[in-house]
Design an enzyme around this catalytic site. Sequence first.
Site, short mmCIF file in Angstrom:
data_model
loop_
_atom_site.label_atom_id
_atom_site.label_comp_id
_atom_site.label_asym_id
_atom_site.label_seq_id
_atom_site.Cartn_x
_atom_site.Cartn_y
_atom_site.Cartn_z
N ASN A 122 0.84 -1.17 -0.06
CA ASN A 122 -0.11 0.15 0.07
C ASN A 122 0.79 1.07 0.07
O ASN A 122 1.89 1.35 -0.71
CB ASN A 122 -1.20 -0.18 1.18
N ASP A 123 0.68 2.14 0.71
CA ASP A 123 1.46 3.44 0.53
C ASP A 123 2.69 3.64 0.44
O ASP A 123 3.44 2.79 1.02
CB ASP A 123 1.00 4.48 1.95
N GLU A 177 -6.24 11.04 6.64
CA GLU A 177 -4.86 10.14 6.46
C GLU A 177 -3.96 10.73 5.63
O GLU A 177 -4.16 11.52 4.86
CB GLU A 177 -5.30 8.62 5.99
N GLN A 201 4.53 0.48 2.19
CA GLN A 201 3.82 -0.44 3.11
C GLN A 201 3.67 -1.65 2.46
O GLN A 201 3.11 -2.04 1.29
CB GLN A 201 2.43 0.00 3.44
N SER A 255 2.70 4.10 7.99
CA SER A 255 3.28 5.00 7.07
C SER A 255 4.10 6.24 7.72
O SER A 255 3.86 6.45 8.76
CB SER A 255 2.15 5.88 6.18
C1 FRU Z 1 -3.59 4.57 4.16
C2 FRU Z 1 -3.23 3.98 5.62
C3 FRU Z 1 -2.42 4.76 6.64
C4 FRU Z 1 -1.49 3.72 7.36
C5 FRU Z 1 -1.25 2.86 6.37
C6 FRU Z 1 -1.27 1.31 6.98
O1 FRU Z 1 -3.70 3.71 3.30
O2 FRU Z 1 -4.38 3.49 6.43
O3 FRU Z 1 -2.96 5.82 7.29
O4 FRU Z 1 -0.24 4.45 8.10
O5 FRU Z 1 -2.12 2.82 5.54
O6 FRU Z 1 -0.74 0.36 6.35
#
Ligand code: FRU
Length: 476
Positions: free
Chosen positions: A44-45, A226, A61, A105
């Site tokens: 992810n991020d 976020e 992530q 993140s």
């Molecule tokens: C955004 C999020 C962030 C968090 C991360 C966890 O996609 O929810 O807020 O830090 O992903 O994987």
Amino acid sequence: MVKSPMKKDVYRKNFEERQDWYQKAQKDSFRLKYHIQPPMGWLNDPNGLCQKDGVYHIYFQYCPFYPELGSIFWGHMTTKDFLHYEEHEPALYSDTKWDCNGPYSGSAYQENGMIYFFYTGNVRYEGDYNYVTDGREQNTILVTSEDGFAFSGKQLLMKNEDYPADMSRHVRDPQVFRENDRYFMIQGARSIQDEGSILLFESEDLIHWSYKLRFQPGKPFGYMWECPNYLKIGERKFLFTCPQGVPRDDYEFANVYQCGWFSLDYDFKGEDYRLGEFHSLDRGFDFYAPQVFQDEAGRWILLGWMAIPDSGYEEPTLAGGWIHALTIPRELYVNEAGLLCQRPLKELEGLRKTAVKGTLREGLNRETSPCFELKILMDKAAGEFALKLRESAVLTYRDGVLRLDVTGCGSGRTVRRLKVEELWKLQIFSDTSSLEIFVNDGADVFTTRVYDSMEDLRISLEAVELFGDWEYYSFE
Ligand code: FRU
């Protein structure tokens, strides 16, 4: 996603045991050719983006053993040119009591040859909790590195009690910057009244932080924000964030969660600030949690997560052992109308293998491979047209509305629309299973995943009143 702790040695053992899975993911037919994607499992991020001694570090992530084992890491890739990438072992693990359910993140700040990474240590208690106002720690953690590969020990900087008293247990995703010779940190937040905001902290030494104020528009806009980012282009200041809980409003806010920017009028001294209107950063189906950073040449570069959490689309790549990707790198700039725009990073011209050019008057109808760039530059604002892009993705323009229809290849994604009064440029990047459509030099962008059979890919244009030129570049 289940989150369980995993230290480096346990990661290595699991990775060794799953070489067949890794190989399978690498060979999947939907595997992208020029995007960052997880070597296996889940991504992810983007996190900790920075350039050090010519090398771009892209952390993200990463949950390599997803869906089998849910532990999250900071995955790590490097590049010198955004064309060739090197894959590395994960950089951060869930190996302390402050981040035992995942190093969430965070971002990078550089000073005097040192990279400071600030991130959220996620801790989720076992038990009967609602995980909004209880059951969770969101720790702000610092690790440092001189080269982006070797890291210091982790240092706890802030915990739940250090955030304002009306905050829920959702405060995360720190970003640090310097203004007026002081350090500032922003964090995304959800209050116990379910109001999203960006919290601002300040510090003199990067270690001790005190809360200063929160950025919030006049009226509530979603329950959680976020991944905040702050950037300054010339004298113009901007805040990015990803608000959750904003209701759909006709063509606006069509996705489950939003992502966009506000212009910011603030001197980082007193308490008075002004946020401009919210502008969505993307009009497609798959864009979230972007991170921006300034590279050694001073360019503001953005990479986003090419997905949205909780979107509910099917992802056919999961059968191939992996899921999600990052967007192409984009350079941010401010256009004449004062809008923050994104254009594909210049380096991506290096992807071009063969070029074909023509005029719109002669038409456009050609077979294509999945990986290409198409540029359409109109002499005067476009009339009506329908542009078929691959097997069944269609972009139409009629009555001042640009409409992307991926119903036939979107695995649950359907139609997105955008009002565009004058359309004069399109620049489209297609990869094996993604489309990124830059409208009017990136004043708007549609980012989406597409999963067509890749057997009958064709670009064809039907148009009334369309004058100008097109350029097609094959990347294969
Ligand atoms: C955004 C999020 C962030 C968090 C991360 C966890 O996609 O929810 O807020 O830090 O992903 O994987």
